[in-house]
Enzyme design. Structure first.
Site, PDB file in Angstrom:
ATOM      1  CB  SER A  81     -44.675 -53.067   5.790  1.00  0.00           C
ATOM      2  OG  SER A  81     -45.340 -52.952   7.025  1.00  0.00           O
ATOM      3  CG  ASP A 131     -36.612 -65.307  24.568  1.00  0.00           C
ATOM      4  OD1 ASP A 131     -36.904 -65.993  23.570  1.00  0.00           O
ATOM      5  OD2 ASP A 131     -35.548 -64.643  24.651  1.00  0.00           O
TER       6      ASP A 131
END
Length: 806
Positions: free
Chosen positions: A275, A351
């Protein structure tokens, strides 16, 4: 009961007009367009009875499709917001809910059982009291009243079945009722920044060695990736994230049925999310008031898009801007005191864990010095037209199991911050919606968790600044840096989380403006949220333009949001412009690029050649020159957002990258790939390069999940490194824009009615509404409409009047 509107109303659609001609009346609840400047009267507009409201709620939908909702109390306000979003975006929010909760099979059949199972793995399953408390004191009430509004509209549809959105009619099922917990338990629409990259890097290093990691993405700050002790890269399956992708990817239309994205498409969506946002201090603006700009970049081919603009006004709360349709409140906009925008902070919040399974019993995995039992939950998944299917959901202490490799006795689980209370994306915005100034706004961000965000603000006192918000794990274990999967045997753990107060901030910077564009912006000495940031091309261009403007105007801001000057072209073109070739095709390519200014305008012939060249030919040849073929093929296949900073660095320091005679090898690389790109463009646009246009190749289509009606195609300028971001990827999406900004805002802080905004292709998701696609042409042309805030301005531009009654 809904009262029939007055026959004075202007008819909105052909079907409604035909019904009126035959019967002399309009169907109850029909949209009524009023003359500009008139106020709502008792005998005009739409009226709905909504159980649970304490007082009547007045709503004016302006001529651009923005609802301005006025209530006498905040509870009624959120209920009216839910009612209205169901009125406009029912199929979108129902699909979001079914996907997130794992409830597609109950309406679409047994082929969706695996998708439902995948989604259920990632639902929040923790303490609900802690969950509600994490979003602030009014979150539970806001969600409760919001879903009551959705359900109120479903009740109205029960009495008016002809108003049911056409998607439900085509698919043959009805929208489901909501409970408040639906708003917060779903996590799979969150922005991901880690998992695809971890697996991609592991696969590359497996075939190319540790050195190959340096060709993948530039790490900031400088960092050397180590393979965690005990991790065997060769055992990580190519489809290890298949279940995760199944759970998190949006639904798309293919072969007559709803289907998920491919893993490659989902990786693209995850890796290029970004953005722009910036704030300009009053000392540097034309009005002496701050300006706040924002344009979030998400997948922009969906129809409707995933932002919805609304104005919510009640005693104590008067906020306007955009949010995700399924959330109460507003996350980007202003509240009459503070304006705020946000960009993605690419925080490592997930993870992939790898476990050794007990060869004799795959329900046990090694942890520390022993074997630990998987936690398994069995759930019934309802199936349309059949018996419920039992699904087993398995979890390690770290998270849901997404893959079991029976042959190699391995299991893989995803650990994410989604298991933590308060990590439902963007709902933390409820904490700052009443902020009276920048100080209160910054304080409210202290509890923000997901998605990782850079929040840029400006207030009516003239203050501007930036505050990051994210829940950041503290990783412990040698070589544990979030760049690769890790063994799940206890050596690599999360040791709590950093507090947002430990992160850097900026308040009234000396430059007079602050810019955030997903670039590396954490000074030394602070926790490192990630090593993989977006390149600074967009940030550098915004900074350059603002630095040159002494008195920035709102028109300047809109122009900058639509700027298509390429930072990559600026870096690479100097090497091209000094080359010569006797080959006719190469000479033509050199001649065309020699005059290129790097502006990737849709009418530019040079942009068509340049973008085709760097994406299709230069980058793959660069990889082949530097790496053994298996590693080069792997790199090109997994580099969804090509890191052309590395290519440029190799051009700046050719001997360090290419060895002896590096400059000659660099020039040969350029000359050998340019004619291939020229031939590619000629094959698509014809032999006459004077007729070439980047927009003729680079197109955009808003795609409805059921195949239509789609909106487009439309030609697009820009590329991934321009302020007006426009991502495409070959070969997954050849030349089609798939990530960009459909919502953009430029806010005059204090002169609120001067603010400008766009939301493409339209505010409504209802195919029968004039607001389904009425903003598309403005968006395509880089034009905006007023974001009206005062009641006087709203009344002058009111299109539809709606009254919700208890």
């Amino acid at each position: 009961m809904s009262r029939p509107p007055s026959r004075r109303a202007l008819l909105g659609t052909g079907l409604v007009g035909a019904a009126a001609a035959l019967t002399g009346t309009l169907p109850a609840g029909t949209a009524v367009a009023q003359p500009l400047g008139t106020r709502w009267k008792e005998d005009e507009g739409q009226r709905y009875s909504v159980p649970g409201l304490k007082r009547p709620v007045r709503m004016t939908v302006d001529i651009w499709g923005v609802p301005h909702i006025f209530a006498d109390n905040v509870g009624d306000l959120f209920q009216a917001q839910g009612f209205n979003v169901a009125r406009e975006r029912l199929f979108q929010i129902d699909t979001w809910r079914r996907r997130g909760l794992g409830r597609f099979s109950e309406v679409l059949g047994a082929s969706y059982v695996e998708q439902d199972r995948a989604a259920r793995l990632f639902l929040y399953r923790g303490d609900m009291a802690a969950e509600w408390a994490s979003y602030g004191p009014e979150a539970r009430e806001a969600a409760t009243r919001f879903v009551a509004g959705i359900n109120g509209y479903l009740d109205w549809l029960g009495d008016h079945p002809d108003a049911m959105p056409t998607e439900f009619q085509k698919l043959g099922y009805r929208p489901a009722r909501w409970i408040p917990e639906d708003v917060v338990r779903i996590r799979t629409h969150a922005i991901g920044n880690t998992l695809s990259s971890q697996v991609a890097r592991a696969r590359l290093m497996n075939v190319g060695g540790n050195k190959a990691s340096g060709y993948f993405r530039k790490l900031e700050p400088d960092h050397t990736v180590q393979v965690p002790e005990g991790l065997d890269l060769s055992l990580i399956p190519a489809d290890v994230l298949g279940v995760y992708s199944l759970a998190t990817s949006p639904m798309v239309f293919a072969n007559g049925t709803l289907r998920r994205m491919s893993d490659g498409q989902n990786a693209l969506r995850e890796s290029v999310t970004g953005s722009n946002a910036w704030a300009v201090a009053p000392t540097r603006t034309a009005t002496g008031r701050p300006i706040l700009a924002g344009d979030p970049h998400r997948e922009d081919y969906t129809l409707p898009a995933n932002r919805y603009i609304a104005h919510l006004s009640a005693p104590g709360l008067n906020i306007i801007g955009a949010g995700e349709p399924w959330n109460p409140g507003i996350s980007m906009g202003h509240n009459g005191n503070v304006a705020f925008g946000l960009t993605n902070l690419p925080a490592d919040q997930a993870d992939l864990y790898v476990y050794e399974l007990d060869p004799q019993d795959h329900s046990k995995y090694r942890y520390r010095d022993g074997w630990e039992k998987l936690t398994t939950v069995t759930e019934d998944i309802p199936v349309a037209g059949g018996e419920p299917r039992q699904a087993q959901l398995s979890f390690t202490r770290h998270g849901p199991v997404v893959k079991i490799d029976e042959k190699n006795h391995r299991a893989y689980a995803v650990r994410t911050v989604w298991t933590e209370p308060g990590s439902s994306p963007y709902l933390g915005s409820l904490n700052y919606q009443r902020a009276a100034d920048s100080r209160e706004f910054v304080e409210a961000i202290s509890t923000w968790k997901t998605p990782g965000s850079n929040l840029v603000y400006a207030d009516t006192k003239g203050d501007i600044g930036w505050v990051p918000g994210a829940i950041l794990p503290k990783r412990s274990g040698r070589g544990y840096d979030g760049r690769l999967p890790v063994p799940g045997d206890g050596r690599f753990e999360w040791d709590g989380f950093y507090k947002n107060a430990q992160l850097p901030t900026s308040h009234n910077p000396r430059s007079g403006f602050f810019v955030s564009a997903n670039e590396y912006n954490f000074p030394a000495g602070y926790p490192t949220p990630t090593y993989e940031w977006q390149p600074a091309y967009r940030k550098d261009r915004i900074h350059e333009v603002l630095s040159q403007q002494r008195r920035t105007s709102l028109a300047d801001t809109v122009a900058l949001q639509n700027d298509v000057k390429s930072g990559v072209a600026r870096q690479i073109l100097p090497y091209v412009k000094k080359l010569r070739s006797a080959d006719p095709t190469t000479a033509k390519a050199l001649r065309l690029l020699s005059g290129y200014d790097g502006v990737a305008d849709k009418d530019s012939a040079a942009a068509a050649l340049f973008e085709t060249w760097v994406m299709r030919f230069l980058y793959p040849a660069w990889a082949q020159l530097l790496l053994p073929k298996p590693a080069a093929d792997q790199l090109v296949g997994i580099s969804i957002d090509l890191d052309l900073r590395l290519v440029n660095d190799s051009f700046v320091r050719p001997d360090d990258w290419f060895g002896a005679n590096g400059a000659r090898k660099r020039d040969e690389l350029l000359l050998s790939t340019l004619p291939k790109a020229y031939a590619e463009v000629a094959s698509k646009l014809g032999a006459d390069e004077n007729a070439w246009r980047w927009g003729a190749m680079h197109i955009h289509v808003f795609i409805h999940p059921l195949g239509g009606p789609n909106v487009g195609p439309t030609e697009r300028g820009g590329t991934f490194d321009t302020v007006c971001a426009s991502y495409f990827h070959y070969p997954e999406y050849p030349y089609a824009e798939v990530v960009g900004a459909t919502f953009k805002m430029a806010i005059d802080v204090g002169g609120w009615d001067n603010s400008r905004v766009i939301n493409a292709p339209g505010q409504s998701g209802d195919q029968r509404s004039k607001h389904y696609s009425d903003l598309h042409d403005k968006w395509s042309a880089g034009e905006y409409f007023p974001l009206l805030y005062s009641e006087q301005a709203i009344e002058r531009n009111g299109g539809v009047r709606i009254l919700l009654e208890p």
